[in-house]
Design a protein around this motif. Structure first.
Motif, PDB file in Angstrom:
ATOM      1  N   THR A   2      74.608  30.196  39.019  1.00 54.38           N
ATOM      2  CA  THR A   2      74.671  31.219  40.045  1.00 54.38           C
ATOM      3  C   THR A   2      73.386  31.147  40.855  1.00 54.38           C
ATOM      4  O   THR A   2      72.310  31.464  40.381  1.00 54.38           O
ATOM      5  CB  THR A   2      74.822  32.610  39.416  1.00 54.38           C
ATOM      6  OG1 THR A   2      73.778  32.811  38.471  1.00 54.38           O
ATOM      7  CG2 THR A   2      76.167  32.738  38.696  1.00 54.38           C
ATOM      8  N   ARG A   3      73.489  30.698  42.082  1.00 61.24           N
ATOM      9  CA  ARG A   3      72.349  30.569  42.975  1.00 61.24           C
ATOM     10  C   ARG A   3      72.797  31.000  44.368  1.00 61.24           C
ATOM     11  O   ARG A   3      73.954  31.287  44.602  1.00 61.24           O
ATOM     12  CB  ARG A   3      71.876  29.106  43.061  1.00 61.24           C
ATOM     13  CG  ARG A   3      71.422  28.496  41.750  1.00 61.24           C
ATOM     14  CD  ARG A   3      70.028  28.967  41.373  1.00 61.24           C
ATOM     15  NE  ARG A   3      69.498  28.155  40.289  1.00 61.24           N
ATOM     16  CZ  ARG A   3      69.838  28.277  39.025  1.00 61.24           C
ATOM     17  NH1 ARG A   3      70.743  29.158  38.682  1.00 61.24           N
ATOM     18  NH2 ARG A   3      69.295  27.516  38.092  1.00 61.24           N
ATOM     19  N   SER A   4      71.809  31.041  45.288  1.00 60.80           N
ATOM     20  CA  SER A   4      72.183  31.244  46.679  1.00 60.80           C
ATOM     21  C   SER A   4      73.064  30.078  47.094  1.00 60.80           C
ATOM     22  O   SER A   4      72.921  28.965  46.592  1.00 60.80           O
ATOM     23  CB  SER A   4      70.933  31.309  47.551  1.00 60.80           C
ATOM     24  OG  SER A   4      70.171  30.120  47.418  1.00 60.80           O
ATOM     25  N   SER A   5      73.988  30.325  47.999  1.00 61.40           N
ATOM     26  CA  SER A   5      74.928  29.279  48.396  1.00 61.40           C
ATOM     27  C   SER A   5      74.430  28.600  49.667  1.00 61.40           C
ATOM     28  O   SER A   5      73.976  29.261  50.593  1.00 61.40           O
ATOM     29  CB  SER A   5      76.299  29.915  48.650  1.00 61.40           C
ATOM     30  OG  SER A   5      77.263  28.956  48.922  1.00 61.40           O
ATOM     31  N   PRO A   6      74.518  27.287  49.764  1.00 64.38           N
ATOM     32  CA  PRO A   6      74.987  26.399  48.708  1.00 64.38           C
ATOM     33  C   PRO A   6      73.873  25.986  47.749  1.00 64.38           C
ATOM     34  O   PRO A   6      72.704  26.064  48.083  1.00 64.38           O
ATOM     35  CB  PRO A   6      75.472  25.183  49.501  1.00 64.38           C
ATOM     36  CG  PRO A   6      74.569  25.141  50.691  1.00 64.38           C
ATOM     37  CD  PRO A   6      74.286  26.582  51.042  1.00 64.38           C
TER      38      PRO A   6
END
Length: 335
Positions: A2-6
């Motif tokens: 789960t991270r900032s996209s992309p």
């Protein structure tokens, strides 16, 4: 993950700066803040999982400079393609460990080529240990995107590819889902078998812009579905529940005639409508790899207007992008 996209995924480490799959390539990618790194794995004669882009190693190692291995040069057919060179399955790990990495694209990346001959070939275990150590040192969760190369081919040689991967992950402490891992391959059957093995992770099916997957060619011959058919809505329907996502050649997003890069449209929109993740490869800044309209003066090695091309990729809504220069990817996709 789960991270900032992309997600920013260091493609073979940071090969814009160091020979791909070398120790310093991975060290740089981790230091530059990549969310994950991507090792490709092939197999040695004694069943060691070796980190190389292909099992043919003539262009990425100094094997040609080793007279003791001159007789190993041969011609083989790999996934329907006839190749001449040196192949990992003809060497023990002890022999491969004597080789040194070389830059695969020396004319485009001469600075990287200046490090030729200085770093040994790595095993999968080496990369897993590097990522674990970096996660602890940096106080953040870093993932591995594990690309499985030529699974059908290696299995015809008698290797239990799935068993080798499961054993390596277990030995390295990566088999319980404590650290994020993505399994990816251009062959869906090996992903299915890994999933049935119960290995926790994210399963991503790689799709070329042309051609057909070799595992399905081996099963169905000329009746095998093409990658293009699998990327179409009906093909994506068949992938639901079998994989968690797809990873597409960037040309499938950037194709100018169909303009599928429009937000919510094309293969990205079709896949996300079906609950599938979408990654793309590979974001590179050099003119040689950019669409013609984004190239600038200075020749193939010069940086073009890569940010304009990458903006189309970002705006398509992809969940992850493979980059050769993790610092540029981090800076661009974070803004």
């Amino acid at each position: 993950m789960t991270r900032s996209s992309p997600l920013v995924i260091g493609h073979r480490g940071a090969p814009g700066y160091r020979p791909e799959h070398s120790r310093s390539s991975y060290d740089l990618a981790l230091a530059m803040g990549a969310d994950a790194v991507e090792p490709d794995i092939v197999v040695s004669r004694d069943g060691v999982l070796v980190v190389r882009h292909e099992n043919e190693i003539g262009s990425t190692t100094d094997v040609a400079q080793h007279p003791e291995f001159a007789s190993r040069r041969t011609t083989k057919t790999i996934d329907g393609e006839r190749l001449t060179g040196w192949f990992t399955e003809d060497f023990t790990w002890e022999e491969l460990a004597t080789l040194r990495c070389r830059e695969r694209l020396p004319k485009i990346r001469p600075a990287s080529a200046s490090f030729d001959g200085t770093q040994p070939v790595l095993r999968l275990r080496d990369v897993l240990d590097l990522v674990r150590a970096a996660s602890l040192e940096q106080g953040r969760e870093i993932g591995v995107v594990l690309e499985i190369k030529h699974a059908t081919y290696f299995e015809t040689l008698g290797f239990d590819v799935v068993g080798l991967i499961a054993a390596e992950l277990d030995a390295a402490g990566w088999s319980r889902g404590e650290l994020p891992i993505v399994f990816e391959a251009f062959e869906s059957t090996v992903l299915t078998r890994l999933r049935e093995r119960g290995l926790p992770g994210t399963y991503v099916y790689l799709l070329e812009a042309a051609g057909s997957p070799y595992d399905l060619i081996a099963q169905h011959g000329t009746a095998a579905p093409t990658y293009a058919a699998q990327a179409a809505p009906a093909g994506l329907d068949e992938l639901i529940g079998r994989v968690d996502g797809i990873s597409v050649d960037k040309s499938m997003i950037l194709a100018p005639r169909r303009r599928p890069h429009a937000p919510g449209g094309g293969v990205v929109g079709d896949a996300k409508d079906r609950g599938l993740l979408v990654y793309t490869w590979t974001c590179r800044p050099e003119n040689a790899f950019l669409l013609p309209q984004f190239r600038r003066r200075g020749g193939a090695a010069a940086f073009g207007d890569y940010e304009a091309e990458w903006a189309l990729i970002r705006d398509s809504g992809v969940d992850g992008a493979f980059v050769d220069h993790p610092d540029l990817g981090r800076r661009f996709f974070d803004t």
